[in-house]
Design an enzyme around this catalytic site. Structure first.
Site, PDB file in Angstrom:
ATOM      1  N   LYS A  28       0.844  -1.209   0.000  1.00 25.37           N
ATOM      2  CA  LYS A  28       0.000   0.000   0.000  1.00 25.37           C
ATOM      3  C   LYS A  28       0.871   1.247   0.000  1.00 25.37           C
ATOM      4  CE  LYS A  28      -3.805  -2.474   2.048  1.00 25.37           C
ATOM      5  NZ  LYS A  28      -4.547  -2.926   3.224  1.00 25.37           N
TER       6      LYS A  28
ATOM      7  N   GLN B 168      -4.851  -2.135   9.432  1.00 28.92           N
ATOM      8  CA  GLN B 168      -4.611  -3.406   8.740  1.00 28.92           C
ATOM      9  C   GLN B 168      -5.077  -4.572   9.604  1.00 28.92           C
ATOM     10  OE1 GLN B 168      -3.300  -3.639   5.516  1.00 28.92           O
ATOM     11  NE2 GLN B 168      -3.862  -5.795   5.709  1.00 28.92           N
TER      12      GLN B 168
ATOM     13  N   ASP C 176     -11.106   2.342   3.495  1.00 22.84           N
ATOM     14  CA  ASP C 176     -11.473   0.939   3.240  1.00 22.84           C
ATOM     15  C   ASP C 176     -12.971   0.823   2.953  1.00 22.84           C
ATOM     16  OD1 ASP C 176      -9.288  -0.735   3.234  1.00 22.84           O
ATOM     17  OD2 ASP C 176      -9.225  -0.967   5.412  1.00 22.84           O
TER      18      ASP C 176
END
Ligand code: NDP
Length: 283
Positions: free
Chosen positions: A54, A98, A121
Site C-alpha cells: 500500500k 490493517q 477501506d
C-alpha cells in the site's frame, strides 16, 4: 469458445494513472498531497507485505503515506487514541487499520472509531448504510474495483442476473448491494445454500468470493456467463489460484478474471482512488 480474459492489471494501471494526474492538481490547488495513514499492529507476516504494498502504491501515485507500526502489546485505548489522532489531523485524508489485529484488540471498535470521511477501506457502518441507501460514500475497494472492471469491459449489469457467492462484510454483501444499485437481479449464496450449482448456473454474471481453491467447476457455470473470481487461494502445489477452476470455466465463459491479475490489482488501485476522493471531499 474461449472467454475474454479481463485484464485487472491493465485496468488498475489506468486507475492509478488517473489518480496520479488528479493528485498533481490536488497538490497545486491545496499546496499539499493527500495523505494516508496505515496502522499496523504487531508483525503478522502477510500484513507486513500488504502494508508495504500500500505504501509503494501511494508513492507511485503521489499520495503521501505513513505506516504507524505499533507493538502488539498496545492496549485498545491507546489504539483508539491513535485513530483519533488521525481523525483530528486536517493533513490526513485517509486512515486504515490493517487486519487481522491481535486477539486482545477489538477490530469492530477500531473500524467504527475511524471518521467515516477518512474511512478509505469503506467498512464503516455509516459508509455501508450510505452505500445501501444509494448515497455518496467511500465504497469498499474490492467490490468497487469489480464494478470498474465490468464498466471497462462494457459488461451490461442492467437486468442481468448476478449471483454472488460469499456474504462477507468486505466483499460479498457490498458486492451484492452495488450490483443491485446497477439494476442487476441479485442472488447471494453462502455456506448454508443448498445445491449451490442450481443458483450459480443461472448467473449471467457470477462473482465468487469464498476462498476455496477451484471449487467452481464448469458444471456450476452457464455457457456465456461473465465470471469474476475474487478469491486468493493456494492449490495443492502452493500456487496462487481462485475459487474458479480456470482452465475449464474459461472455455465456456464469455469473460473471466484470472488469478492472479484479475480482481487483486484492482483492490489497491481503488484504495488509492478512495484516498484521493476522501482528500477532495474533506477540503
Ligand atoms: P470470508 O471467509 O469472510 O467469507 C467467505 C464467504 O464464503 C462466507 O460468506 C461463507 O459463507 C462463504 N462460503 C464458504 N464456504 C462456502 C461454500 N461451500 N459454498 C458457498 N459459500 C461458501 O472471506 P472474504 O470475503 O474476506 O474473502 C473471500 C475470498 O476473497 C478469500 O479467498 C480472500 O482471500 C479473497 N479476497 C480477495 C481480495 C482481493 O483483493 N482480490 C480482497 C478480499 C478478499 P458463510 O457466511 O455462511 O460462512
Amino acid at each position: 469458445m474461449t472467454g475474454v480474459v479481463i485484464d485487472g492489471k491493465a485496468v488498475a494501471a489506468r486507475v492509478r494513472e488517473e489518480v496520479k494526474a488528479d493528485c498533481i492538481s490536488f497538490q497545486e490547488q491545496y499546496g499539499f498531497a493527500p495523505k494516508l495513514i496505515v496502522i499496523q499492529v504487531g508483525d503478522f507476516g502477510p500484513s507486513t507485505i500488504y502494508v508495504r504494498n500500500k505504501k509503494k502504491a501511494c508513492e507511485n501515485v503521489g499520495i503521501e503515506s505513513e505506516i504507524w507500526h505499533l507493538p502488539d502489546t498496545i492496549t485498545q485505548e491507546m489504539l483508539l487514541e491513535k485513530i483519533d489522532q488521525c481523525n483530528t489531523d486536517d493533513q490526513i485524508s485517509g486512515v486504515l487499520v490493517q487486519l487481522p489485529l491481535p486477539d486482545h484488540l477489538d477490530a469492530v471498535a477500531c473500524r467504527n472509531a475511524i471518521d467515516p470521511k477518512k474511512d478509505v477501506d469503506g467498512f464503516h457502518p455509516i459508509n455501508t448504510g450510505k452505500m445501501i441507501a444509494g448515497e455518496e460514500s467511500l465504497l469498499p475497494c474490492t467490490p468497487a474495483g469489480i464494478i470498474r472492471l465490468l464498466d471497462e469491459y462494457n459488461i451490461q449489469t442492467d437486468g442481468a442476473h448476478c449471483v454472488v457467492v460469499g456474504r462477507s462484510h468486505i466483499v460479498g454483501k457490498p458486492m451484492a448491494a452495488l450490483m443491485l444499485e446497477r439494476n442487476a437481479t441479485v442472488t447471494v449464496c453462502h455456506s448454508h445454500t443448498k445445491d449451490l450449482a442450481q443458483y450459480t448456473k443461472q448467473a449471467d454474471i457470477l462473482i465468487s468470493a469464498v476462498g476455496q481453491a477451484n471449487m467452481i467447476t464448469a458444471e456450476y457455470v452457464k455457457p456465456g456467463a461473465v465470471v469474476i473470481d475474487v478469491a486468493m487461494n493456494r492449490d495443492e502445489q502452493g500456487k496462487l489460484c481462485g475459487d474458479i477452476k480456470y482452465d475449464e470455466v474459461s472455455q465456456i465463459a464469455s469473460a473471466i478474471t484470472p488469478v492472479p491479475g484479475g480482481v487483486g490489482p484492482m483492490t489497491v488501485a481503488m484504495l488509492m482512488y478512495n484516498c484521493l476522493l476522501a482528500a477532495r471531499r474533506n477540503r
